[in-house]
Design a protein around this motif. Structure first.
Motif, PDB file in Angstrom:
ATOM      1  N   SER B   9     -22.551  -4.207   0.811  1.00 44.55           N
ATOM      2  CA  SER B   9     -22.595  -3.928  -0.613  1.00 44.55           C
ATOM      3  C   SER B   9     -21.214  -3.615  -1.162  1.00 44.55           C
ATOM      4  O   SER B   9     -20.334  -3.134  -0.438  1.00 44.55           O
ATOM      5  CB  SER B   9     -23.530  -2.749  -0.893  1.00 44.55           C
ATOM      6  OG  SER B   9     -23.043  -1.578  -0.276  1.00 44.55           O
ATOM      7  N   ASP B  87     -26.629 -11.125  -5.221  1.00 37.93           N
ATOM      8  CA  ASP B  87     -26.189 -11.237  -3.834  1.00 37.93           C
ATOM      9  C   ASP B  87     -25.217 -12.403  -3.720  1.00 37.93           C
ATOM     10  O   ASP B  87     -25.417 -13.452  -4.342  1.00 37.93           O
ATOM     11  CB  ASP B  87     -27.376 -11.470  -2.898  1.00 37.93           C
ATOM     12  CG  ASP B  87     -28.322 -10.288  -2.846  1.00 37.93           C
ATOM     13  OD1 ASP B  87     -29.537 -10.508  -2.752  1.00 37.93           O
ATOM     14  OD2 ASP B  87     -27.837  -9.138  -2.894  1.00 37.93           O
ATOM     15  N   LYS B 108     -24.429  -7.409  -1.542  1.00 35.35           N
ATOM     16  CA  LYS B 108     -25.098  -7.052  -2.779  1.00 35.35           C
ATOM     17  C   LYS B 108     -24.076  -6.425  -3.718  1.00 35.35           C
ATOM     18  O   LYS B 108     -23.466  -5.408  -3.385  1.00 35.35           O
ATOM     19  CB  LYS B 108     -26.221  -6.052  -2.487  1.00 35.35           C
ATOM     20  CG  LYS B 108     -26.817  -5.405  -3.742  1.00 35.35           C
ATOM     21  CD  LYS B 108     -27.551  -6.385  -4.617  1.00 35.35           C
ATOM     22  CE  LYS B 108     -28.202  -5.687  -5.816  1.00 35.35           C
ATOM     23  NZ  LYS B 108     -28.890  -6.676  -6.692  1.00 35.35           N
ATOM     24  N   THR B 110     -23.384  -4.480  -7.068  1.00 31.53           N
ATOM     25  CA  THR B 110     -24.007  -3.624  -8.075  1.00 31.53           C
ATOM     26  C   THR B 110     -22.997  -3.334  -9.178  1.00 31.53           C
ATOM     27  O   THR B 110     -21.873  -2.920  -8.900  1.00 31.53           O
ATOM     28  CB  THR B 110     -24.477  -2.298  -7.455  1.00 31.53           C
ATOM     29  OG1 THR B 110     -25.440  -2.577  -6.420  1.00 31.53           O
ATOM     30  CG2 THR B 110     -25.128  -1.408  -8.509  1.00 31.53           C
TER      31      THR B 110
END
Lengths: 122, 112
Positions: B9, B87, B108, B110
């Motif tokens: 992430s 993603d 991922k 964000t």
């Protein structure tokens, strides 16, 4: 605009064979400039290349799946197909067909089907 | 375990610049094979975002850029927007027994 569409059963029993077909619309599967392949994605996980083929019938497979997988082509129907034998729950995934553009090591998956969810369960 | 390694992430605020790394080895990226990047939104198919290390297909904003050096590659997204939350996967070619076309494990993104 070339499009790909997967079709096949969404539920397969353990130990049986998973069979999917990808139909190519708006272009020819006999293109000398492209490969055609299958990629899968288990729920919540990443992408895994399964195998690819050239319209002449040449195929390449992921070594981890090679013993259970086969890809074939039907140029008269502009389709290519995937079979995965002796499936288990670990084969549960979204299966995508895709076009590869480029030559072998340079190739990228530039067009994808929408994907089909296949669940392995009794 | 994926042949190509990506951070699980990354995150950033709107307007910021973020980078996603993709680390390979001498049998794939280090061998000179190009890296391609894909963007995937939940429930949809991946979309080719960057090909041949740094080229953008038609329609991809120039906020997205890619680079490759040695055994690694990077995807940079500048001027981060909420719609970039998705993603991201890198992909290359590997000549070892690990397989031919290989993907990273995915990252991922964000947007805070």
């Amino acid at each position: 605009q070339l499009q790909l569409q997967e079709s096949g059963p969404g539920l397969v029993k353990p130990s049986e064979t998973l069979s999917l077909t990808c139909t190519v619309f708006g272009g020819s599967i006999s293109s000398t400039s492209h490969y055609w392949g299958w990629v899968r994605q288990p729920p919540g996980k990443g992408l895994e290349w399964i195998g690819s083929m050239f319209y002449t019938g040449r195929t390449d497979y992921n070594p981890s799946l090679k013993s259970r997988v086969s890809i074939s082509v039907d140029t008269s129907k502009n389709q290519f197909s995937l079979k995965v034998r002796s499936v288990t729950a670990a084969d549960t995934a979204v299966y995508y067909c895709a076009r590869l553009s480029g030559t072998d090591g340079d190739a990228a998956f530039d067009i994808w089907g929408q994907g089909v969810m296949v669940t392995v369960s009794s | 375990q994926s042949v190509l390694t990506q951070p699980p992430s990354v995150s950033g605020a709107p307007g910021q610049r973020v980078t996603i790394s993709c680390t390979g080895s001498g049998s794939n990226i280090g061998a000179g094979y190009p890296v391609h990047w894909y963007q995937q939104f939940p429930g949809t198919a991946p979309k080719l975002l960057i090909y041949d290390n740094s080229n953008r297909p038609s329609g991809v904003p120039d906020r997205f850029s890619g680079s490759r050096s040695g055994t690694s590659a990077s995807l940079a997204i500048s001027g981060l927007q909420a719609e970039d939350e998705a993603d991201y996967y890198c992909q290359s070619y590997d000549y070892s027994l690990s397989g031919f076309w290989v993907f990273g494990g995915g990252t991922k993104l964000t947007v805070l």
